[in-house]
Design an enzyme around this catalytic site. Structure first.
Site, PDB file in Angstrom:
ATOM      1  N   CYS A 103       0.830  -1.203   0.000  1.00  0.00           N
ATOM      2  CA  CYS A 103       0.000   0.000   0.000  1.00  0.00           C
ATOM      3  C   CYS A 103       0.868   1.258   0.000  1.00  0.00           C
ATOM      4  CB  CYS A 103      -0.935  -0.028   1.209  1.00  0.00           C
ATOM      5  SG  CYS A 103      -1.457   1.592   1.798  1.00  0.00           S
ATOM      6  N   GLU A 131      -4.022  -6.506  -2.769  1.00  0.00           N
ATOM      7  CA  GLU A 131      -4.135  -5.242  -3.532  1.00  0.00           C
ATOM      8  C   GLU A 131      -4.712  -5.533  -4.920  1.00  0.00           C
ATOM      9  OE1 GLU A 131      -3.907  -2.049  -3.082  1.00  0.00           O
ATOM     10  OE2 GLU A 131      -2.587  -1.674  -1.374  1.00  0.00           O
TER      11      GLU A 131
HETATM   12  C1  LIG Z   1      -6.421  -0.186  -1.609  1.00  0.00           C
HETATM   13  C2  LIG Z   1      -5.471   0.921  -1.385  1.00  0.00           C
HETATM   14  N1  LIG Z   1      -4.152   0.657  -1.318  1.00  0.00           N
HETATM   15  C3  LIG Z   1      -3.278   1.663  -1.099  1.00  0.00           C
HETATM   16  C4  LIG Z   1      -3.709   2.965  -0.946  1.00  0.00           C
HETATM   17  C5  LIG Z   1      -2.740   4.095  -0.715  1.00  0.00           C
HETATM   18  N2  LIG Z   1      -2.672   4.475   0.670  1.00  0.00           N
HETATM   19  C6  LIG Z   1      -3.672   4.341   1.534  1.00  0.00           C
HETATM   20  S1  LIG Z   1      -3.263   4.796   3.119  1.00  0.00           S
HETATM   21  C7  LIG Z   1      -1.735   5.170   2.666  1.00  0.00           C
HETATM   22  C8  LIG Z   1      -0.738   5.644   3.658  1.00  0.00           C
HETATM   23  C9  LIG Z   1      -0.504   7.093   3.570  1.00  0.00           C
HETATM   24  O1  LIG Z   1      -0.829   7.715   4.749  1.00  0.00           O
HETATM   25  C10 LIG Z   1      -1.564   4.957   1.304  1.00  0.00           C
HETATM   26  C11 LIG Z   1      -0.338   5.201   0.582  1.00  0.00           C
HETATM   27  C12 LIG Z   1      -5.101   3.204  -1.031  1.00  0.00           C
HETATM   28  N3  LIG Z   1      -5.600   4.445  -0.881  1.00  0.00           N
HETATM   29  N4  LIG Z   1      -5.942   2.172  -1.250  1.00  0.00           N
END
Ligand SMILES: Cc1ncc(C[n+]2csc(CCO)c2C)c(N)n1
Length: 222
Positions: free
Chosen positions: A136, A210
């Site tokens: 993520c 993911e």
């Molecule tokens: C399914 C999914 N995967 C990754 C993200 C990206 N993301 C979500 S929280 C985070 C940490 C930053 O504070 C990041 C990079 C998303 N939005 N949705």
């Protein structure tokens, strides 16, 4: 050779590429994604962010040092004070009200991914949790860079998804991604081959989840 974050990616190259270059991502880049698929994704991503805030709270609980504790607190604060507010206003622009967001049921892909991360953190240590969070934390920055490297990608007002790409290509976001990679590199350099193997399982699982999240968006599955 000490292990590095790159080695986690190499351990599941096929899955990593399937995540970064998923059709959802390609369609978002060339502006052909169905608005309904994007809206479904945005709604589930709101629920995802709430669970990820909990994962950062768990990271605080699992922090052995003040520096780790501060980092977890910054992550939690970024999601709760900034990203969720941004997400709520972005959803409004796409016709999704805050009330609707508050009443949404979680899709199975959202449940599976977020609870997997929380469970991994619960049963393991801070490194296990960070590895579970890393697809993520790193993947979305890589996706923005990959999209920008493609001739097919449309930027600017001719792409309704331009703001999404802009968010993840921003310096702020790219810096957070690099900080996460550095944190992981420092710890991975110290682990044994057996421990690294355990971590590749976690990394590959989270990457596969993911992929499922993109699939859930495309198929609008619940
Ligand atoms: C399914 C999914 N995967 C990754 C993200 C990206 N993301 C979500 S929280 C985070 C940490 C930053 O504070 C990041 C990079 C998303 N939005 N949705």
């Amino acid at each position: 050779m000490p292990y590095q974050f790159e080695d986690l990616k190499k351990s599941c190259q096929t899955e990593w590429q399937a995540y970064i270059e998923h059709s959802f991502v390609q369609q978002l880049g060339n502006a052909s994604l169905a608005p309904e698929a994007f809206q479904h994704y945005l709604k589930q991503d709101y629920l995802f962010l709430i669970q990820f805030a909990r994962a950062f709270a768990l990271a605080a609980y699992k922090s052995p040092t003040l520096s780790d504790l501060r980092q977890a607190k910054e992550g939690l604060q970024a999601i709760v004070d900034v990203e969720l507010d941004l997400h709520i206003s972005y959803c409004k622009e796409w016709g999704i009200s805050e009330q609707e967001l508050a009443e949404l049921p979680e899709a199975r892909a959202t449940l599976a991914y977020t609870r997997y991360v929380l469970d991994t953190g619960n049963r393991g240590d801070l490194l296990d949790l960070h590895v579970a969070l890393s697809p993520c934390m790193v993947g979305y920055g890589e996706i923005a860079n990959w999209l920008n490297s493609r001739a097919e990608t449309i930027r600017g007002e001719n792409n309704p998804y331009d703001a999404w790409i802009a968010m993840y290509e921003s310096d702020e976001f790219q810096d957070a991604m690099q900080a996460e990679i550095s944190w992981l590199n420092e710890r991975l350099a110290e682990v044994s081959p057996a421990r690294f193997k355990e971590l590749t399982r976690i990394f590959s699982d989270a990457t596969r989840l993911e992929i499922d999240f993109w699939e859930m968006g495309l198929k609008q599955s619940d």
